[in-house]
Design a protein around this motif. Structure first.
Motif, short mmCIF file in Angstrom:
data_model
loop_
_atom_site.label_atom_id
_atom_site.label_comp_id
_atom_site.label_asym_id
_atom_site.label_seq_id
_atom_site.Cartn_x
_atom_site.Cartn_y
_atom_site.Cartn_z
N GLU A 724 0.85 -1.21 0.00
CA GLU A 724 0.00 0.00 0.00
C GLU A 724 0.87 1.25 0.00
OE1 GLU A 724 -3.46 0.24 2.49
OE2 GLU A 724 -3.39 -1.91 2.93
N GLU A 750 -7.82 -9.73 -2.39
CA GLU A 750 -8.51 -8.60 -1.77
C GLU A 750 -7.58 -7.38 -1.72
OE1 GLU A 750 -10.78 -7.38 2.41
OE2 GLU A 750 -10.07 -9.44 2.07
N LEU A 751 -6.29 -7.64 -1.31
CA LEU A 751 -5.34 -6.54 -1.25
C LEU A 751 -5.01 -6.04 -2.65
CD1 LEU A 751 -3.34 -4.74 0.24
CD2 LEU A 751 -1.68 -6.62 0.18
N LYS A 753 -6.93 -6.03 -5.21
CA LYS A 753 -8.07 -5.23 -5.69
C LYS A 753 -8.07 -3.86 -5.04
CE LYS A 753 -13.13 -5.39 -6.06
NZ LYS A 753 -14.36 -6.18 -5.80
N LYS A 754 -7.70 -3.86 -3.75
CA LYS A 754 -7.65 -2.58 -3.04
C LYS A 754 -6.60 -1.64 -3.65
CE LYS A 754 -6.95 -0.73 1.63
NZ LYS A 754 -6.65 -1.08 3.03
N LEU A 757 -7.80 -0.28 -6.85
CA LEU A 757 -8.81 0.78 -6.62
C LEU A 757 -8.12 2.10 -6.29
CD1 LEU A 757 -11.56 -1.15 -4.60
CD2 LEU A 757 -11.73 -0.22 -6.90
N LYS A 758 -6.99 2.02 -5.53
CA LYS A 758 -6.24 3.24 -5.25
C LYS A 758 -5.77 3.88 -6.54
CE LYS A 758 -4.31 2.19 -0.66
NZ LYS A 758 -4.55 3.48 -0.01
N ARG A 761 -8.81 5.35 -8.42
CA ARG A 761 -9.24 6.59 -7.78
C ARG A 761 -8.29 7.74 -8.14
NH1 ARG A 761 -9.96 6.31 -1.50
NH2 ARG A 761 -11.80 5.14 -2.16
N ASP A 787 -17.18 -1.15 -9.39
CA ASP A 787 -16.24 -0.74 -8.36
C ASP A 787 -15.71 0.65 -8.63
OD1 ASP A 787 -16.49 -3.23 -7.13
OD2 ASP A 787 -14.92 -4.11 -8.40
#
Length: 974
Positions: A724, A750-751, A753-754, A757-758, A761, A787
């Motif tokens: 991250e 899951e990570l 995808k997160k 998404l960052k 965004r 999403d």
């Protein structure tokens, strides 16, 4: 210097006092005591022969241990001294009044000539008993015989020379060969070759001697009463048997060279000394009227072999008119004179009488003295008695005579086995050299003596002979024992002081340049001597102080190198700004500790050469110990100079493959400071596995962050698995870099995808780029349009992502269809399984009545059995016995429990009928039925064929005999 000498004197005085105290109580010590502990035997030891002759002794000769004597008028006695108890008596067989005048025995002891006073001559060979007359010799009174030592043998004399009383010299040959043994004339020939004369005419030939020199040259020595003649010449090769006529023929018209003396004894005699058997004589002594002519024989001289001649007059108590000498014998250092009543031995070195032996009147007048040249024994006889002298250690006192003659080399040669005498000679030689101002030679001799050290040292100091003093100290030092450490230390220190003084005097005088260089070389040889190494090393502090007090930095460095004190050498060079020389010393001797100590100084002035030296040392240097030098240097240096530090760190990392964290961290700091591009490549080359990375990740992250190297920070985040943070920082640099980071957590959807998404965004909200956002959807399969939609602003129309929505709906439809197809396939699989189960229930096999159990080989149908698909058949109990030992422990326990339960359900019945399906009856609430128990047993026991299943494979390494029962089984076979 004086204090050093005082200390040395005290040490030696203590040593001398101890030696004196030891000597007083009889304890041996290293000094020499001039006292003879026992009486020495005389040089000439007389022995009377236990022999009483039946008649008076007329003549006696000895040679090669063969003794012949003439007794009375007609008897000849021969004795082999090796067998003295077996004498041989021969009768001459003369009926007339003839008497034995003289006898002559050759060097082999085989040929005996007997001259009679009637001018006749007889011959007797050792191997025969009969005396033969030599007819050709008749009419000549024989005075002397010169034997041929080169061609003579036991049966033949070879050509010999015979001297007569009338001065004639004849050549003759006698043979007792087989052909002439019974001949009346054993003499082969007898011819005159020369006549000797004096002033008054022919004179008796008193002595004859034949010698052969070098190159086949013959020397014939002959004497009369007053003259000594020499005939020199060569016998033609191959003509030796023809005799010596050619030599005498040369002097047919004139006399040969001769020595003549005025006085006259009426006769003369010459004696020779031969050091060993079958060698040429070395010296001669001619007894004549004026004394004894003594000299040596030099066979290299062309015309005369007589050398170093001198005349020793007779002792004062010898009057040639009253008691003139009778015979002479020569030994190595003495000649013995036979007088009527005594024997005198005179030293040939100084002419002094060293021995006198007086004979008693009862023995009678002494008649003759002869020497056996082969055994060096001297024989003397009177008419009644025979005496023998043994010569023992004749050279024992020769050293004194040579010493008094200042012939010190010869004196030392003859006392080299007697250290107490050698010390006296050396002291005498040293004093002689000192008086003649040969100070260096004197010092060398004094150093070998036992004289007091302080006396000798002061002697040279008073004479202001420092060079000789140094020579004395050097020699004395070389003779000290390893245990004499105090004396060694004092001498070494004193010599160092003397050398430095000497060099200081010579260095200030340009005209003495060559002497200075020679002295410097001697000093350096002294310092580097292996014998002095230990002493100099143990006292190096004192030597350094001496060198410093004289300001001799050159030799201080030289001495430090010899002592391997390289730290002092390098420090000296650094203090004098000789950095290249200092580095050369370090590179030459490769001492790691010195590199660590002096590198901080050297790298400030010659960084490139220092780094080159480090690299040449390779793995012998620990780079961690050099980091402080590099840190101090890099803090005050420019970028160009820092590159040298980077060069060495890169060598350690890439060539030596160092794994020390400090090295890698320091290289990182240098890269972060000066080479950002190399920083990132280094991090990438190090990899992403934290266990294989040698730098400190947190330190590297903080370092890169301080210097603003974001890409390097992103890489470190990735290695630390802080994805991250890596993505957040990467978005500040490059979206593509962030995308590469987002795909790293492959196992955590899951990570991942997160992270995507960052990125989405950021693209939508920060860059406001709808196309990039749609590209993110295609880059990551985990992201859906739904999403991403919340990130778009309200004013965005659907036209921008209509295609994405349609694609999403199509994907959903495809997924639904795929689920339906999987459900249908599952339904079909379940149906086929049910059919297979039903088919297995109805499957059977046939067993013939003659079939037997595969384990016990008994009929199968006698007991319950199992039939396997492979065709093997087993009784129930046989199969259980084979399977049970190979089951795991928990299955064995379960099988035993099931067997107990099955046994408990078996009820004895008197009736032959039982209800149908009795096995299916439940045993009670919560208890399995009998049928279920049997099925469970079958599942364990009959799960597979014991011969075809895994059980057989697992037992392939099992021994045929249980190890625990091996001894028992082995005993059963005995």
């Amino acid at each position: 210097m004086a204090s050093i000498l005082d200390e040395y004197e005290d040490s030696l005085h203590r040593s001398v006092s101890v030696q004196q105290s030891r000597a007083s109580v009889g304890i041996p010590h290293s000094g020499y005591v001039n006292a003879r502990l026992e009486k020495e035997t005389p040089i000439f030891n007389k022995q009377r022969i236990d022999f009483a002759p039946p008649e008076k002794i007329n003549s006696l000769v000895v040679s090669s241990n063969q003794l012949c004597m003439s007794l009375g008028k007609d008897t000849l006695l021969r004795i082999d001294l090796g067998k003295p108890d077996e004498p041989n008596q021969v009768e001459l067989g003369r009926k007339d009044e003839a008497k034995v005048y003289k006898m002559f025995l050759d060097h082999t002891g085989s040929h005996l000539l007997i001259a009679l006073n009637t001018s006749e001559c007889l011959y007797l060979n050792r191997s025969v008993q009969k005396v033969r007359a030599l007819s050709r010799w008749k009419g000549h009174l024989i005075e002397s015989v010169g034997w041929n030592k080169f061609l003579g043998s036991e049966t033949n004399t070879g050509p010999i020379l015979v001297g007569t009383s009338q001065g004639q010299i004849y050549e003759a040959e006698i043979s007792v060969s087989e052909g002439s043994l019974f001949s009346t004339n054993p003499d082969q020939y007898f011819r005159q070759v020369y006549t000797l004369e004096e002033e008054s005419g022919p004179a008796p030939v008193c002595c004859l001697e034949i010698e052969r020199g070098i190159e086949g040259k013959f020397f014939i020595i002959t004497t009369t009463r007053k003259r000594l003649f020499q005939f020199v010449g060569k016998v033609p090769e191959g003509a030796e048997q023809q005799g010596f006529s050619s030599i005498f023929a040369v002097h047919a018209d004139h006399l040969p060279s001769f020595r003549e003396f005025p006085a006259n004894l009426g006769f003369s005699e010459i004696a020779f000394y031969t050091p060993k058997l079958r060698s040429n004589p070395r010296s001669f002594a001619w007894m004549m009227g004026n004394g004894v002519l003594y000299g040596t024989l030099d066979y290299s001289r062309p015309d005369s072999i007589l050398s170093d001649e001198r005349v020793w007059v007779y002792p004062s108590d010898i009057d040639i008119t009253v008691n003139k000498p009778i015979s002479i014998v020569l030994t190595q250092f003495h000649f013995l004179l036979l007088l009527p009543d005594r024997v005198k031995a005179v030293c040939t070195l100084n002419g002094q009488v060293v021995f006198q032996d007086l004979f008693l009147e009862k023995f009678g007048s002494l008649t003759r003295m002869i020497k056996d040249p082969t055994v060096q024994q001297i024989w003397i006889h009177t008419e009644k008695v025979v005496f023998r002298y043994h010569v023992q250690r004749e050279s024992r006192d020769v050293w004194k005579m040579y010493m008094n003659m200042n012939k010190f080399d010869l004196a030392k040669e003859y006392c080299k086995d007697r250290p107490e005498c050698l010390d006296i000679v050396l002291a005498k030689e040293a004093e002689h050299c000192f008086q003649n101002k040969r100070y260096l030679d004197s010092a060398k001799c004094y150093a070998l003596t036992q004289n007091y050290f302080e006396e000798i040292a002061l002697k040279f100091i008073e004479a202001k002979q420092e060079e000789a003093l140094m020579e004395f100290l050097i020699k004395k030092l070389s003779n000290l024992k390893p245990s004499e450490k105090t004396q060694t230390t004092l001498l070494t220190t004193w010599l160092t002081e003397l050398y430095l003084n000497w060099l200081g005097v010579l260095q200030g005088d340009p005209s003495q340049r060559n002497l200075y260089l020679d002295a410097r070389e001697k000093f350096r040889t002294f310092l580097s001597s292996p014998k002095n190494k230990d002493c100099l090393f143990n006292n190096r502090a004192s030597i350094y102080e001496l060198l410093a007090s004289h300001g001799d930095t050159e030799h201080m460095v030289y001495f430090a190198v010899i002592m391997q004190d390289y730290e002092r050498v390098v420090a000296h060079h650094c203090q004098h700004d000789e950095y290249d020389e200092a580095l050369n010393v370090l590179s030459r001797h490769k001492d790691e500790k010195l590199f660590y100590k002096f590198s901080p100084v050297l790298i400030q002035h010659i960084p490139k050469k220092v780094v080159d030296a480090w690299i040449s040392m390779g793995s012998r240097l620990d780079a961690r110990n050099l980091i402080p030098a590099l840190v101090n240097y890099s803090q005050s240096a420019s970028t160009q100079q820092i590159n040298e530090a980077i060069r060495y760190m890169e060598f350690c990392v890439y060539q030596l493959e160092e794994t020390q964290q400090a090295i890698h961290n320091y290289l990182l700091s240098l890269y972060a400071l000066c080479r950002p591009d190399s920083l990132l490549s280094y991090l990438e080359q190090a990899g992403t596995n934290p266990n294989r990375i040698h730098y400190d990740l947190k330190y590297a992250l903080r370092l890169c962050a301080e210097h603003g190297h974001h890409r390097a920070c992103v890489h470190i985040y990735k290695v630390m698995e802080l994805y991250e943070e890596a993505v957040d920082l990467a978005l500040q640099v490059d979206v593509d870099l962030a995308k590469s980071c987002a795909d790293l957590p492959e196992d955590d959807e899951e990570l991942r995808k997160k992270l995507w998404l960052k990125i989405a965004r950021h693209v939508v909200q920060e860059e406001k780029d709808v196309k990039k956002a749609m590209a993110c959807l295609s880059s990551c399969a985990l992201l859906k349009i739904e999403d991403v939609l919340p990130f778009f602003p309200d004013f965005v129309t659907i036209d921008h992502f209509k295609e994405a929505i349609c694609n999403s709906l199509e994907d959903y439809n495809k997924h639904i269809e795929e689920l339906k197809r999987e459900m249908e396939e599952a339904t079909q699989s379940a149906k086929r399984i049910r059919e297979d189960i039903q088919e297995m229930r109805n499957k059977y096999g046939s067993v013939e009545p003659q079939e037997k159990c595969a384990a016990c080989d008994f009929p199968l149908l006698n007991r319950p059995f199992y039939l396997f698909l492979c065709g093997h058949m087993f009784h129930y109990d046989c199969l259980l016995q084979a399977v049970f030992p190979n089951l795991p422990a928990y299955k064995q326990a379960k099988l035993e429990d099931l067997q107990k339960k099955l046994a408990a359900t078996s009820q004895p019945s008197k009736s032959h009928h039982r209800p149908k399906d009795a096995d299916t009856i439940s045993l009670g609430k919560g208890q399995p039925s009998r049928e279920q128990i049997k099925a469970d047993i079958d599942d364990i026991v009959a799960a597979e064929c014991v011969y075809c299943g895994e059980l057989m494979i697992r037992s392939i390494d099992k021994p045929f005999i249980d190890p625990q029962k091996y001894e028992e089984e082995m005993q059963s076979w005995l």
